[in-house]
Design a protein around this motif. Structure first.
Motif, PDB file in Angstrom:
ATOM      1  N   THR A 266       0.820  -1.215   0.000  1.00  0.00           N
ATOM      2  CA  THR A 266       0.000   0.000   0.000  1.00  0.00           C
ATOM      3  C   THR A 266       0.858   1.270   0.000  1.00  0.00           C
ATOM      4  O   THR A 266       0.366   2.328  -0.357  1.00  0.00           O
ATOM      5  CB  THR A 266      -0.940   0.018   1.225  1.00  0.00           C
ATOM      6  OG1 THR A 266      -0.149  -0.078   2.403  1.00  0.00           O
ATOM      7  CG2 THR A 266      -1.940  -1.120   1.166  1.00  0.00           C
ATOM      8  N   GLN A 267       2.102   1.168   0.401  1.00  0.00           N
ATOM      9  CA  GLN A 267       3.029   2.304   0.395  1.00  0.00           C
ATOM     10  C   GLN A 267       3.961   2.206  -0.822  1.00  0.00           C
ATOM     11  O   GLN A 267       4.238   1.113  -1.291  1.00  0.00           O
ATOM     12  CB  GLN A 267       3.872   2.319   1.689  1.00  0.00           C
ATOM     13  CG  GLN A 267       3.065   2.484   2.964  1.00  0.00           C
ATOM     14  CD  GLN A 267       2.342   3.822   2.999  1.00  0.00           C
ATOM     15  OE1 GLN A 267       2.923   4.848   2.689  1.00  0.00           O
ATOM     16  NE2 GLN A 267       1.065   3.796   3.341  1.00  0.00           N
ATOM     17  N   PRO A 268       4.458   3.332  -1.317  1.00  0.00           N
ATOM     18  CA  PRO A 268       5.382   3.272  -2.462  1.00  0.00           C
ATOM     19  C   PRO A 268       6.619   2.431  -2.121  1.00  0.00           C
ATOM     20  O   PRO A 268       7.133   2.482  -1.006  1.00  0.00           O
ATOM     21  CB  PRO A 268       5.792   4.738  -2.679  1.00  0.00           C
ATOM     22  CG  PRO A 268       4.728   5.550  -2.014  1.00  0.00           C
ATOM     23  CD  PRO A 268       4.201   4.711  -0.892  1.00  0.00           C
ATOM     24  N   ASN A 269       7.066   1.659  -3.103  1.00  0.00           N
ATOM     25  CA  ASN A 269       8.281   0.842  -2.994  1.00  0.00           C
ATOM     26  C   ASN A 269       8.219  -0.217  -1.891  1.00  0.00           C
ATOM     27  O   ASN A 269       9.249  -0.625  -1.357  1.00  0.00           O
ATOM     28  CB  ASN A 269       9.523   1.720  -2.822  1.00  0.00           C
ATOM     29  CG  ASN A 269       9.675   2.703  -3.959  1.00  0.00           C
ATOM     30  OD1 ASN A 269       9.253   2.438  -5.085  1.00  0.00           O
ATOM     31  ND2 ASN A 269      10.252   3.843  -3.678  1.00  0.00           N
ATOM     32  N   THR A 270       6.994  -0.648  -1.549  1.00  0.00           N
ATOM     33  CA  THR A 270       6.837  -1.761  -0.597  1.00  0.00           C
ATOM     34  C   THR A 270       6.158  -2.912  -1.328  1.00  0.00           C
ATOM     35  O   THR A 270       5.404  -2.708  -2.288  1.00  0.00           O
ATOM     36  CB  THR A 270       5.994  -1.368   0.636  1.00  0.00           C
ATOM     37  OG1 THR A 270       4.683  -1.010   0.219  1.00  0.00           O
ATOM     38  CG2 THR A 270       6.634  -0.224   1.409  1.00  0.00           C
ATOM     39  N   PHE A 271       6.456  -4.118  -0.854  1.00  0.00           N
ATOM     40  CA  PHE A 271       5.882  -5.320  -1.449  1.00  0.00           C
ATOM     41  C   PHE A 271       5.437  -6.258  -0.339  1.00  0.00           C
ATOM     42  O   PHE A 271       6.080  -6.361   0.704  1.00  0.00           O
ATOM     43  CB  PHE A 271       6.908  -6.017  -2.355  1.00  0.00           C
ATOM     44  CG  PHE A 271       7.269  -5.178  -3.546  1.00  0.00           C
ATOM     45  CD1 PHE A 271       6.518  -5.261  -4.713  1.00  0.00           C
ATOM     46  CD2 PHE A 271       8.326  -4.281  -3.491  1.00  0.00           C
ATOM     47  CE1 PHE A 271       6.837  -4.467  -5.806  1.00  0.00           C
ATOM     48  CE2 PHE A 271       8.642  -3.496  -4.581  1.00  0.00           C
ATOM     49  CZ  PHE A 271       7.897  -3.581  -5.744  1.00  0.00           C
ATOM     50  N   VAL A 272       4.301  -6.927  -0.583  1.00  0.00           N
ATOM     51  CA  VAL A 272       3.740  -7.884   0.372  1.00  0.00           C
ATOM     52  C   VAL A 272       4.029  -9.290  -0.150  1.00  0.00           C
ATOM     53  O   VAL A 272       3.710  -9.619  -1.302  1.00  0.00           O
ATOM     54  CB  VAL A 272       2.220  -7.669   0.547  1.00  0.00           C
ATOM     55  CG1 VAL A 272       1.631  -8.714   1.486  1.00  0.00           C
ATOM     56  CG2 VAL A 272       1.927  -6.253   1.033  1.00  0.00           C
ATOM     57  N   VAL A 273       4.625 -10.115   0.721  1.00  0.00           N
ATOM     58  CA  VAL A 273       4.971 -11.492   0.349  1.00  0.00           C
ATOM     59  C   VAL A 273       4.051 -12.433   1.111  1.00  0.00           C
ATOM     60  O   VAL A 273       3.922 -12.347   2.333  1.00  0.00           O
ATOM     61  CB  VAL A 273       6.453 -11.791   0.682  1.00  0.00           C
ATOM     62  CG1 VAL A 273       6.802 -13.217   0.289  1.00  0.00           C
ATOM     63  CG2 VAL A 273       7.368 -10.786  -0.013  1.00  0.00           C
ATOM     64  N   THR A 274       3.406 -13.342   0.374  1.00  0.00           N
ATOM     65  CA  THR A 274       2.522 -14.325   0.975  1.00  0.00           C
ATOM     66  C   THR A 274       3.176 -15.710   0.851  1.00  0.00           C
ATOM     67  O   THR A 274       3.497 -16.141  -0.259  1.00  0.00           O
ATOM     68  CB  THR A 274       1.153 -14.339   0.261  1.00  0.00           C
ATOM     69  OG1 THR A 274       0.585 -13.020   0.338  1.00  0.00           O
ATOM     70  CG2 THR A 274       0.200 -15.351   0.886  1.00  0.00           C
ATOM     71  N   PRO A 275       3.362 -16.400   1.998  1.00  0.00           N
ATOM     72  CA  PRO A 275       3.918 -17.760   1.932  1.00  0.00           C
ATOM     73  C   PRO A 275       2.852 -18.736   1.430  1.00  0.00           C
ATOM     74  O   PRO A 275       1.710 -18.719   1.884  1.00  0.00           O
ATOM     75  CB  PRO A 275       4.312 -18.048   3.379  1.00  0.00           C
ATOM     76  CG  PRO A 275       3.423 -17.177   4.208  1.00  0.00           C
ATOM     77  CD  PRO A 275       3.130 -15.965   3.388  1.00  0.00           C
ATOM     78  N   ILE A 276       3.229 -19.600   0.485  1.00  0.00           N
ATOM     79  CA  ILE A 276       2.275 -20.527  -0.125  1.00  0.00           C
ATOM     80  C   ILE A 276       2.555 -21.970   0.319  1.00  0.00           C
ATOM     81  O   ILE A 276       1.640 -22.712   0.661  1.00  0.00           O
ATOM     82  CB  ILE A 276       2.329 -20.434  -1.659  1.00  0.00           C
ATOM     83  CG1 ILE A 276       2.039 -18.996  -2.119  1.00  0.00           C
ATOM     84  CG2 ILE A 276       1.394 -21.422  -2.327  1.00  0.00           C
ATOM     85  CD1 ILE A 276       0.674 -18.463  -1.749  1.00  0.00           C
ATOM     86  N   GLY A 277       3.823 -22.360   0.281  1.00  0.00           N
ATOM     87  CA  GLY A 277       4.164 -23.745   0.636  1.00  0.00           C
ATOM     88  C   GLY A 277       5.617 -23.811   1.083  1.00  0.00           C
ATOM     89  O   GLY A 277       6.396 -22.871   0.882  1.00  0.00           O
ATOM     90  N   ALA A 278       5.977 -24.913   1.694  1.00  0.00           N
ATOM     91  CA  ALA A 278       7.328 -25.090   2.231  1.00  0.00           C
ATOM     92  C   ALA A 278       8.364 -25.039   1.106  1.00  0.00           C
ATOM     93  O   ALA A 278       8.131 -25.523  -0.003  1.00  0.00           O
ATOM     94  CB  ALA A 278       7.419 -26.417   2.977  1.00  0.00           C
ATOM     95  N   GLY A 279       9.503 -24.414   1.408  1.00  0.00           N
ATOM     96  CA  GLY A 279      10.589 -24.364   0.441  1.00  0.00           C
ATOM     97  C   GLY A 279      11.376 -23.075   0.562  1.00  0.00           C
ATOM     98  O   GLY A 279      11.167 -22.261   1.466  1.00  0.00           O
ATOM     99  N   GLN A 280      12.290 -22.894  -0.358  1.00  0.00           N
ATOM    100  CA  GLN A 280      13.113 -21.684  -0.387  1.00  0.00           C
ATOM    101  C   GLN A 280      13.134 -21.155  -1.818  1.00  0.00           C
ATOM    102  O   GLN A 280      13.228 -21.927  -2.778  1.00  0.00           O
ATOM    103  CB  GLN A 280      14.537 -21.981   0.087  1.00  0.00           C
ATOM    104  CG  GLN A 280      15.367 -20.738   0.228  1.00  0.00           C
ATOM    105  CD  GLN A 280      16.731 -21.009   0.862  1.00  0.00           C
ATOM    106  OE1 GLN A 280      17.199 -22.142   0.899  1.00  0.00           O
ATOM    107  NE2 GLN A 280      17.341 -19.964   1.374  1.00  0.00           N
ATOM    108  N   THR A 281      13.037 -19.842  -1.961  1.00  0.00           N
ATOM    109  CA  THR A 281      13.080 -19.206  -3.279  1.00  0.00           C
ATOM    110  C   THR A 281      13.537 -17.767  -3.107  1.00  0.00           C
ATOM    111  O   THR A 281      13.707 -17.272  -1.987  1.00  0.00           O
ATOM    112  CB  THR A 281      11.718 -19.278  -3.988  1.00  0.00           C
ATOM    113  OG1 THR A 281      11.894 -18.872  -5.358  1.00  0.00           O
ATOM    114  CG2 THR A 281      10.678 -18.400  -3.324  1.00  0.00           C
ATOM    115  N   THR A 282      13.705 -17.098  -4.226  1.00  0.00           N
ATOM    116  CA  THR A 282      14.060 -15.674  -4.192  1.00  0.00           C
ATOM    117  C   THR A 282      12.999 -14.874  -4.918  1.00  0.00           C
ATOM    118  O   THR A 282      12.266 -15.383  -5.762  1.00  0.00           O
ATOM    119  CB  THR A 282      15.429 -15.415  -4.872  1.00  0.00           C
ATOM    120  OG1 THR A 282      15.373 -15.867  -6.208  1.00  0.00           O
ATOM    121  CG2 THR A 282      16.561 -16.092  -4.129  1.00  0.00           C
TER     122      THR A 282
END
Length: 158
Positions: free
Chosen positions: A117-133
């Motif tokens: 909702t703020q400039p230059n911010t991002f919301v990350v939602t976890p979906i499943g187990a693991g690692q990613t970038t």
């Protein structure tokens, strides 16, 4: 004292007095007993006026600062469960850059990412187990990445 009325004497006397009055000094004499000659002084030269100051060139404009690479914070993100209730937000900054950023999950089975909702911010939602970038990029293709680790903690119902 007798006055001399000799015409040559009177003429020399007038020349001498006139030279003293006009020239401001005694006339030079030829030494022959003849008529006096007047020395004309050499004029003192007047100083030559200096030309106007030479204009200085305009300063060269300094170059526009080059943006640095983007920086995401916090980084890494660690999730202990999946679902929107465990969402986390990160912010992206970049020196000398005022544009926008894009963020893309490299594995949407582990996390998804959306603008905040703020400039230059991002919301990350976890979906499943693991690692990613998550790859974050500015409009000049400068980028950074955010490491994400999702672990699913089993819930025991008693």
């Amino acid at each position: 004292m007798a006055l001399r009325r000799d015409p040559a004497f009177i003429l020399r006397w007038f020349v001498l007095v006139g030279a003293v009055v006009i020239g401001g000094g005694l006339p030079a004499c030829s030494g022959s007993g003849g008529t006096a000659s007047v020395v004309t002084p050499t004029p003192i030269p007047t100083p030559t006026p200096t030309p106007s100051p030479v204009p200085t060139p305009s300063p060269t404009p300094s170059p526009t600062p080059v943006p640095s690479n983007p920086v995401a914070s916090p980084n890494p993100l660690i999730f202990t469960n999946a679902g929107a209730a465990y969402n986390q937000t990160f912010t992206v900054t970049e020196a000398n850059y005022t544009g926008t950023f894009t963020a893309t999950s490299q594995n949407t089975n582990v996390v998804t990412v959306a603008p905040g909702t703020q400039p230059n911010t991002f919301v990350v939602t976890p979906i499943g187990a693991g690692q990613t970038t998550i790859l974050v990029q500015d409009s000049g293709n400068r980028n950074t990445s955010v490491t994400n680790t999702v672990t699913i903690t089993p819930v025991t119902v008693t």
